[in-house]
Design an enzyme around this catalytic site. Structure first.
Site, PDB file in Angstrom:
ATOM      1  N   GLU A  38       0.871  -1.166   0.000  1.00 54.26           N
ATOM      2  CA  GLU A  38       0.000   0.000   0.000  1.00 54.26           C
ATOM      3  C   GLU A  38       0.912   1.222   0.000  1.00 54.26           C
ATOM      4  O   GLU A  38       1.778   1.332   0.878  1.00 54.26           O
ATOM      5  CB  GLU A  38      -0.881  -0.001   1.258  1.00 54.26           C
ATOM      6  N   ARG A 264       5.482 -12.785   9.534  1.00 54.05           N
ATOM      7  CA  ARG A 264       6.136 -11.534   9.191  1.00 54.05           C
ATOM      8  C   ARG A 264       7.480 -11.441   9.897  1.00 54.05           C
ATOM      9  O   ARG A 264       7.699 -12.043  10.936  1.00 54.05           O
ATOM     10  CB  ARG A 264       5.252 -10.335   9.500  1.00 54.05           C
ATOM     11  N   LYS A 274       4.583   0.849   9.777  1.00 50.42           N
ATOM     12  CA  LYS A 274       4.677   2.094   9.021  1.00 50.42           C
ATOM     13  C   LYS A 274       4.174   3.273   9.853  1.00 50.42           C
ATOM     14  O   LYS A 274       4.665   4.375   9.721  1.00 50.42           O
ATOM     15  CB  LYS A 274       3.871   1.974   7.727  1.00 50.42           C
TER      16      LYS A 274
HETATM   17  P1  ATP Z   1       3.043  -2.328   8.196  1.00 48.02           P
HETATM   18  O1  ATP Z   1       2.292  -3.305   9.056  1.00 48.02           O
HETATM   19  O2  ATP Z   1       4.485  -2.224   8.483  1.00 48.02           O
HETATM   20  O3  ATP Z   1       2.388  -0.989   8.116  1.00 48.02           O
HETATM   21  P2  ATP Z   1       1.745  -3.391   5.931  1.00 48.02           P
HETATM   22  O4  ATP Z   1       1.517  -4.838   6.018  1.00 48.02           O
HETATM   23  O5  ATP Z   1       0.573  -2.551   6.225  1.00 48.02           O
HETATM   24  O6  ATP Z   1       3.015  -2.972   6.752  1.00 48.02           O
HETATM   25  P3  ATP Z   1       1.750  -3.312   3.094  1.00 48.02           P
HETATM   26  O7  ATP Z   1       2.182  -2.202   2.220  1.00 48.02           O
HETATM   27  O8  ATP Z   1       0.320  -3.653   3.133  1.00 48.02           O
HETATM   28  O9  ATP Z   1       2.289  -2.965   4.528  1.00 48.02           O
HETATM   29  O10 ATP Z   1       2.608  -4.610   2.814  1.00 48.02           O
HETATM   30  C1  ATP Z   1       2.908  -5.089   1.526  1.00 48.02           C
HETATM   31  C2  ATP Z   1       3.274  -6.536   1.622  1.00 48.02           C
HETATM   32  O11 ATP Z   1       4.406  -6.708   2.452  1.00 48.02           O
HETATM   33  C3  ATP Z   1       2.157  -7.356   2.222  1.00 48.02           C
HETATM   34  O12 ATP Z   1       2.000  -8.545   1.460  1.00 48.02           O
HETATM   35  C4  ATP Z   1       2.630  -7.643   3.613  1.00 48.02           C
HETATM   36  O13 ATP Z   1       2.124  -8.854   4.065  1.00 48.02           O
HETATM   37  C5  ATP Z   1       4.150  -7.658   3.446  1.00 48.02           C
HETATM   38  N1  ATP Z   1       4.802  -7.286   4.702  1.00 48.02           N
HETATM   39  C6  ATP Z   1       4.587  -6.170   5.431  1.00 48.02           C
HETATM   40  N2  ATP Z   1       5.320  -6.182   6.559  1.00 48.02           N
HETATM   41  C7  ATP Z   1       6.020  -7.348   6.547  1.00 48.02           C
HETATM   42  C8  ATP Z   1       6.959  -7.960   7.439  1.00 48.02           C
HETATM   43  N3  ATP Z   1       7.311  -7.365   8.583  1.00 48.02           N
HETATM   44  N4  ATP Z   1       7.475  -9.162   7.097  1.00 48.02           N
HETATM   45  C9  ATP Z   1       7.114  -9.747   5.952  1.00 48.02           C
HETATM   46  N5  ATP Z   1       6.253  -9.230   5.070  1.00 48.02           N
HETATM   47  C10 ATP Z   1       5.698  -8.048   5.354  1.00 48.02           C
HETATM   48 MG    MG Z   2      -1.141  -3.832   4.947  1.00 53.27          MG
END
Ligand code: ATP
Ligand code: MG
Length: 562
Positions: A38, A264, A274
């Protein structure tokens, strides 16, 4: 995961096994994955794991990996983030070819799918307030209650939904919901929201829409529209899997992707959400998303991490079904390992003390040949100037050395790397008793650093004082002082920021580094790994960031405390 397990880079994992199996049974003949960020912040090291996994599986099995911006929430997203994401994925070494997509590209199709669901009697416009919807939803132990609007006719729903789209209703006045099961044991299945009205300007679709699809609805169907075979996501989406399957099975889509969840990445001594990273940026606690102390890919790049070290790390930590926290020392190990093999070695003095070679003629200088890497002749060599006045590191001299100190001391002889043996004759002090200069002699017969038969116990790095280039050196360290900055319920994570995570000094580097290109990485011999700052370094005014020390000093501190 133990260090031992992690050291084996070829261990397979359950996702690789599933893909192999799907190819073996003929379920798929071609693998298609995607990385779906995102664009509401910069990517971090956790995303790097997901990027390496998604692009890695596609590469390994001859398939494709799409880059898709999941841009369904316009109030938090912007073009800066869209651009940084592409830059970071490319820098990591991956290529999406011509497959850069946006969920917003599918807004028209998603709208049509929503109408299809309404026509099938599987979606309805609900006029409950957000708070009422929450109340009606029930809890983990109690079933939810049906909305009073659940039995609106198809005609009424279609009419209302079209008028929602046309902008006839206020933000928050109604939503479109799927009609699934308010008594489901999985709360995600209790008539989830598909669309909410929100008059927000979208970075791609502008003001074309006044309502936007919810993530769950948009995500699975975007996967299906792109022909994704394996939709890899993190464990928190496990409960959403039945909903994912429900959407792609209800409407006519070109493919039926399978969602697979993995753990994760969590790392010690940092925060990764984020929202928290955004706080660090907005509150000015770091210099920006690319501050070299940030766990963002942009920050790590600026810090001097190599793409290979991040890829190797991602491979080693593996892919698991259970969440666990990885010791940041593993990441640092992967980094040192790559830097050790790939960076030239040069000399810099960061805390200088002047050395005057009294038997070296005034005004004279010479150039000594110095290889860039002891084990890699292909890296070549450069000439290092030597003269009557040098700098050595203040900590390499002791006036009154304890037994175990083998470096320079009064009357003692040491080797200067690639140069000569020198012997300390005299210590010069200022009025306060601080040592300002060492008077030494050199042995002309020891040129290149060898003298027949005579052994010295230490080899010091040095630079020629009149030739050395002053450089701004930014000594970075870990951003937090504790392994789990989020672990204290009573304290905000910012309470654990490391006040010593950045010290800026002036160091003296050999002239070969005066025009170091941005992102040029070196080892300062005996000190650590450094990189010419991506943005601030200038010809003749180099700026170096410390990437990391040669050894893990934190581990030493910890074991001392035990
Ligand atoms: P955050 O929780 O840090 O705000 P998010 O999951 O909201 O991150 P996205 O932009 O939605 O961020 O993530 C894009 C992709 O990266 C998704 O498929 C998510 O599952 C993966 N991802 C995000 N954080 C991690 C992590 N710590 N380890 C592995 N994959 C991750
Ligand atoms: Mg997300």
């Amino acid at each position: 995961m133990s260090h031992h397990e992690a050291a084996e880079s070829d261990v397979s994992h359950f996702i690789r096994d599933i893909i192999r199996e799907d190819l073996a049974t003929g379920k798929h003949t071609r693998i298609a994955t995607r990385f779906p960020p995102e664009p509401n912040g910069y990517l971090h090291i956790g995303h790097a794991k997901s990027i390496c996994l998604n692009f890695g599986m596609a590469l390994e099995f001859g398939g494709t990996c799409n880059l898709r911006m999941d841009d369904t929430n316009p109030t938090k997203e912007n073009v800066e983030y869209v651009e940084s994401i592409q830059r970071d994925v490319r820098w990591l070494g991956f290529d999406w070819g011509d497959r850069l997509f946006f969920a917003s590209d599918y807004f028209g199709k998603l709208y049509n799918y929503a109408e299809d669901l309404i026509r099938m009697g599987k979606a309805y416009v609900c006029s409950l307030s957000a708070e009422e919807i929450r109340e009606y939803r029930g809890t983990l132990t109690e079933p939810g209650k049906n909305s009073p609007y659940r039995d609106r006719s198809v005609e009424e729903n279609l009419d209302l939904f079209r008028r929602m789209r046309a902008g006839e209703f206020e933000d928050g006045s109604m939503v479109l919901r799927a009609k699934i099961d308010m008594a489901s044991s999985n709360i995600t299945m209790r008539d989830p929201t598909l669309y909410r009205i929100r008059r927000a300007h979208h970075h791609r679709t502008g003001d074309a829409w006044c309502m936007y699809p919810m993530y769950d609805f948009a995500h699975g169907l975007s996967d299906a529209l792109e022909g994704i075979t394996h939709s890899l996501c993190t464990l928190e989406f496990e409960n959403n899997r039945p909903l994912y399957d429900w959407f792609v099975s209800q409407v006519e889509v070109p493919s039926r992707p399978r969602q697979i969840e993995f753990a994760r990445l969590e790392l010690t001594y940092t925060v990764m959400s984020k929202r928290k990273l955004l706080r660090l940026v907005e509150e000015g606690l770091v210099s920006g998303w690319d501050d070299p102390r940030m766990p963002t890919i942009a920050g790590m790049r600026r810090r001097g991490f190599t793409p290979a070290s991040l890829r190797n790390f991602s491979e080693r930590i593996g892919v698991a079904k259970r969440n666990s926290t990885v010791d940041v020392a593993m990441l640092e190990h992967a980094l040192r390992e790559d830097l050790n093999a790939t960076t030239p070695r040069v000399m810099a003095v960061l805390d200088p003390i002047r050395v005057v070679i009294e038997n070296y003629p005034e005004g004279q200088f010479e150039e000594l040949e110095a290889p860039y890497h002891p084990e890699d002749p292909a890296m070549g060599s450069r000439k290092v100037p030597f003269s009557r006045e040098l700098y050595i590191e203040r900590e390499d001299f002791m006036e009154d050395p304890p037994k175990k100190f083998f470096r320079l001391a009064p009357g003692r002889e040491v080797r200067l790397r690639y140069a000569y043996y020198i012997t300390c004759k005299e210590v010069v002090k200022d009025a306060e008793g601080r040592i300002i200069e060492l008077i030494c002699t050199y042995d002309p017969a020891s040129r290149g650093g060898t003298a027949d038969g005579r052994k010295v116990k230490a080899t010091l790095h040095w630079v020629s004082a009149p030739h050395a280039i002053p450089a701004e050196v930014r000594l970075y360290d870990r951003l937090f002082t504790v392994p789990d900055p989020e672990g204290d319920k009573d304290k905000d994570f910012t309470a654990f920021l490391n006040p010593e995570s950045l010290k800026t000094i002036v160091g003296y580097v050999e002239p070969a580094l005066s025009n170091a290109a941005p992102e040029y990485r070196v080892q300062f011999e005996r000190i650590g790994y450094f990189v010419a700052d991506q943005l601030d370094t200038r010809p003749n005014k180099p700026v170096f960031n410390r990437i990391i020390g040669l050894r893990d000093t934190w581990a030493k501190v910890a074991s001392k405390e035990e």
